[in-house]
Design a protein around this motif. Sequence first.
Motif, PDB file in Angstrom:
ATOM      1  N   GLY A 398       0.834  -1.203   0.000  1.00 27.95           N
ATOM      2  CA  GLY A 398       0.000   0.000   0.000  1.00 27.95           C
ATOM      3  C   GLY A 398       0.859   1.240   0.000  1.00 27.95           C
ATOM      4  N   TYR A 399       0.202   2.398  -0.041  1.00 25.87           N
ATOM      5  CA  TYR A 399       0.917   3.687  -0.035  1.00 25.87           C
ATOM      6  C   TYR A 399       0.432   4.542   1.131  1.00 25.87           C
ATOM      7  N   LEU A 400       1.373   5.347   1.650  1.00 31.21           N
ATOM      8  CA  LEU A 400       1.027   6.354   2.653  1.00 31.21           C
ATOM      9  C   LEU A 400       1.144   7.725   1.994  1.00 31.21           C
ATOM     10  N   VAL A 401       0.160   8.587   2.221  1.00 32.41           N
ATOM     11  CA  VAL A 401       0.203   9.951   1.660  1.00 32.41           C
ATOM     12  C   VAL A 401       0.365  10.937   2.804  1.00 32.41           C
ATOM     13  N   ASP A 402       1.336  11.808   2.651  1.00 32.57           N
ATOM     14  CA  ASP A 402       1.653  12.835   3.654  1.00 32.57           C
ATOM     15  C   ASP A 402       0.390  13.582   4.108  1.00 32.57           C
ATOM     16  N   PRO A 403       0.189  13.722   5.442  1.00 24.04           N
ATOM     17  CA  PRO A 403      -0.995  14.438   5.934  1.00 24.04           C
ATOM     18  C   PRO A 403      -1.134  15.836   5.325  1.00 24.04           C
ATOM     19  N   ALA A 404       0.004  16.461   4.968  1.00 21.06           N
ATOM     20  CA  ALA A 404      -0.053  17.820   4.404  1.00 21.06           C
ATOM     21  C   ALA A 404      -0.846  17.858   3.098  1.00 21.06           C
ATOM     22  N   PHE A 405      -0.945  16.717   2.403  1.00 19.29           N
ATOM     23  CA  PHE A 405      -1.610  16.698   1.090  1.00 19.29           C
ATOM     24  C   PHE A 405      -3.010  16.082   1.142  1.00 19.29           C
ATOM     25  N   VAL A 406      -3.477  15.787   2.345  1.00 20.63           N
ATOM     26  CA  VAL A 406      -4.795  15.156   2.464  1.00 20.63           C
ATOM     27  C   VAL A 406      -5.912  16.006   1.848  1.00 20.63           C
ATOM     28  N   PRO A 407      -5.961  17.324   2.115  1.00 22.76           N
ATOM     29  CA  PRO A 407      -7.074  18.096   1.532  1.00 22.76           C
ATOM     30  C   PRO A 407      -7.088  18.049   0.004  1.00 22.76           C
ATOM     31  N   ARG A 408      -5.920  17.936  -0.612  1.00 24.48           N
ATOM     32  CA  ARG A 408      -5.856  17.914  -2.068  1.00 24.48           C
ATOM     33  C   ARG A 408      -6.154  16.520  -2.624  1.00 24.48           C
ATOM     34  N   VAL A 409      -5.660  15.502  -1.936  1.00 25.18           N
ATOM     35  CA  VAL A 409      -5.660  14.159  -2.526  1.00 25.18           C
ATOM     36  C   VAL A 409      -6.871  13.314  -2.099  1.00 25.18           C
ATOM     37  N   LEU A 410      -7.299  13.470  -0.850  1.00 28.58           N
ATOM     38  CA  LEU A 410      -8.379  12.602  -0.359  1.00 28.58           C
ATOM     39  C   LEU A 410      -9.655  12.697  -1.208  1.00 28.58           C
ATOM     40  N   PRO A 411     -10.109  13.906  -1.568  1.00 32.69           N
ATOM     41  CA  PRO A 411     -11.339  13.963  -2.377  1.00 32.69           C
ATOM     42  C   PRO A 411     -11.207  13.217  -3.713  1.00 32.69           C
ATOM     43  N   VAL A 412     -10.008  13.218  -4.300  1.00 30.60           N
ATOM     44  CA  VAL A 412      -9.818  12.514  -5.576  1.00 30.60           C
ATOM     45  C   VAL A 412      -9.899  11.005  -5.344  1.00 30.60           C
ATOM     46  N   LEU A 413      -9.219  10.535  -4.290  1.00 28.46           N
ATOM     47  CA  LEU A 413      -9.230   9.092  -4.020  1.00 28.46           C
ATOM     48  C   LEU A 413     -10.655   8.629  -3.695  1.00 28.46           C
ATOM     49  N   GLN A 414     -11.374   9.449  -2.938  1.00 27.55           N
ATOM     50  CA  GLN A 414     -12.759   9.076  -2.592  1.00 27.55           C
ATOM     51  C   GLN A 414     -13.657   9.107  -3.820  1.00 27.55           C
ATOM     52  N   ALA A 415     -13.432  10.080  -4.713  1.00 22.26           N
ATOM     53  CA  ALA A 415     -14.238  10.138  -5.939  1.00 22.26           C
ATOM     54  C   ALA A 415     -14.064   8.844  -6.745  1.00 22.26           C
ATOM     55  N   HIS A 416     -12.852   8.292  -6.741  1.00 23.50           N
ATOM     56  CA  HIS A 416     -12.607   7.045  -7.467  1.00 23.50           C
ATOM     57  C   HIS A 416     -13.241   5.836  -6.767  1.00 23.50           C
ATOM     58  N   GLY A 417     -13.683   6.032  -5.537  1.00 28.86           N
ATOM     59  CA  GLY A 417     -14.301   4.924  -4.811  1.00 28.86           C
ATOM     60  C   GLY A 417     -13.298   4.019  -4.121  1.00 28.86           C
ATOM     61  N   LEU A 418     -12.086   4.519  -3.898  1.00 27.57           N
ATOM     62  CA  LEU A 418     -11.057   3.693  -3.246  1.00 27.57           C
ATOM     63  C   LEU A 418     -11.289   3.614  -1.746  1.00 27.57           C
ATOM     64  N   ARG A 419     -10.871   2.498  -1.188  1.00 24.65           N
ATOM     65  CA  ARG A 419     -10.886   2.369   0.272  1.00 24.65           C
ATOM     66  C   ARG A 419      -9.642   3.084   0.798  1.00 24.65           C
ATOM     67  N   VAL A 420      -9.861   4.113   1.602  1.00 24.77           N
ATOM     68  CA  VAL A 420      -8.756   4.908   2.146  1.00 24.77           C
ATOM     69  C   VAL A 420      -8.829   4.815   3.666  1.00 24.77           C
ATOM     70  N   GLN A 421      -7.684   4.512   4.292  1.00 23.39           N
ATOM     71  CA  GLN A 421      -7.660   4.337   5.748  1.00 23.39           C
ATOM     72  C   GLN A 421      -6.687   5.339   6.359  1.00 23.39           C
ATOM     73  N   LEU A 422      -6.605   5.289   7.685  1.00 26.34           N
ATOM     74  CA  LEU A 422      -5.606   6.106   8.359  1.00 26.34           C
ATOM     75  C   LEU A 422      -4.294   5.324   8.458  1.00 26.34           C
ATOM     76  N   GLY A 423      -3.194   6.060   8.533  1.00 23.33           N
ATOM     77  CA  GLY A 423      -1.873   5.435   8.623  1.00 23.33           C
ATOM     78  C   GLY A 423      -1.737   4.449   9.772  1.00 23.33           C
ATOM     79  N   THR A 424      -2.517   4.653  10.832  1.00 21.35           N
ATOM     80  CA  THR A 424      -2.457   3.724  11.981  1.00 21.35           C
ATOM     81  C   THR A 424      -2.809   2.295  11.572  1.00 21.35           C
ATOM     82  N   SER A 425      -3.559   2.139  10.494  1.00 23.87           N
ATOM     83  CA  SER A 425      -4.001   0.786  10.116  1.00 23.87           C
ATOM     84  C   SER A 425      -3.041   0.106   9.140  1.00 23.87           C
TER      85      SER A 425
END
Length: 553
Positions: A398-425
């Motif tokens: 899997g990949y980890l995405v820097d928290p600094a880029f969450v506002p930019r990247v999370l909406p795109v990943l969610q639009a694609h319908g991907l399962r996105v979790q927190l780094g703790t998992s």
Amino acid sequence: MRSALRSLALILTGASLFAGWPQTTPERTELRRTSTVAEVRAFMEALRKQAPGLEPYQPKGAPRATETGKPLLAWRLKGAGKDPLRVYVNANIHAGEVEGKEAIQQVLRELLQGKHPELRRNLDLVVMPAYNADGTDAQDPAIRSYQPNPTESGVGRRENAQGLDLNRDLMKVAAPNTRWLLAMLNEFDPAAVLDLHTTNGSTHGFHLTHGPACTMGADEGLLAFNRKMLVEVRERLKTEGMPTYDYGNFVPYRPTAEKPPTAWETYDAHPRLLTNYPALRNRLAVLSESYVYRSWPDRISDTRKFVLACLGWMVEHRNDVRSQVREAQDRWTAAWAKGPVSLPLSAKLKEVERYAFEWVDPIRDDKGHLTGEKGRTRLELPSFVGFEGQDFVDVPAGYLVDPAFVPRVLPVLQAHGLRVQLGTSRPKSLAVLHFQESGRKLAPGAYQGVFTLELQGAWKAEAPPKKQQAAWTPADLDRALYIPLDQPLGRLAFYLLDPRSSDSLVYWGAFHSALVRGDGMWGEPPRFPILAVGRGEVNAVSATPMSAPRTQE
Ligand SMILES: [Zn+2]
């Protein structure tokens, strides 16, 4: 008497007005105009008054309009049979290519009129006739003037109001139209997507060209089935007097008597294209390209015939379609149990067969309009209408995405319908891997508004030593996004997130503030914004660049 009878027969078979059925805009205006968004809506509303079954369709949470407020309008016609096959038909993504928009309205009318009972019973259809709603209404007789056009309205514009080609937007998701489409794929989940276009290119002898998904990194079995479908549709249409073939162009692009064609080549294996994208989700796709130099009514009628032939094939083979889709999904899941999964970082054109082509030598007037044919040359040529993956790499867990880029990247990943979790998992038994860049190509010119970035390198257990670079703390890792690849849309996640993918969010500039440091950005270097989680030390690759696009459909 006989001519009167013939006229009556024409009225009964042709003009649907007679029975109160609505006519499309070209039908109403003796071909002088193509539909606006409002006219498509009026036609559909009139259809709904004639027969039950057709309903407006809007996926939950999806945008209802473009940036300029043009409505994104779709309709659903659900078959009455048991478990109808879900199919989505898209038209006018390039709004200068209007034939699909008109043909799909006719197809819906015929389905409601009971002309195709098998399809009506066994299909659950969603259609969006004017996908590029802004382009649809920006009609101008000056656009695509090299083709025979509706004289009064002309046709619409290729790009959306922001100047983006929506058929390059599937991965980066810059437009509301794309967010609508992805929401539809997530909710309606069609087994197949049809996208309707018109060519610009070679002067060939086919009435229409078509393509299956040709997607790098997609399931090979599913791609082969997708191709088989279109070969069988092609053969059936040939017996009905309609020559069609795989979408492509001659090499060279504009052959001459001195430099005649030596091959036939298709276009692009990137998932940014609407008919490549579904294959990364283990679904089928069909590209339809009516032939630019056929007459305007012929182009509508060719598209209508082709769409009906594809829908017919899918209904006839619906159990096969369903099991192929399911098996592709199962193969992806099973691959994870067997050990490292590998995917290609690039693709090269593959000779699929030799085929007999007709090269048309056109007569053009002084404005460049095609007015006739000097002749046709029959040629047997190697046909490069498929791709072969290359530069394979083992994919991480899997990949980890820097928290600094969450506002930019999370909406795109969610639009694609991907399962996105927190780094703790993230799986703690695996190493956190750092990207060791070994080469890069920042495009000297912009593409779709972005100076794209291609990176080469490998994932390593050690962070590259860089003075004053911000370190990843355990808290940062926990607050990062974690996107596992062992999920149904894992192939898609790989091509969105691996920094070496030439359709990734890195490529499309989502991380440029960290990765493209101009001379004016002289402070302490930021850390690389993506990490991988895996078994460590995976193969380094210098990706071979994709062959430059020769043309755009
Ligand atoms: Zn197009």
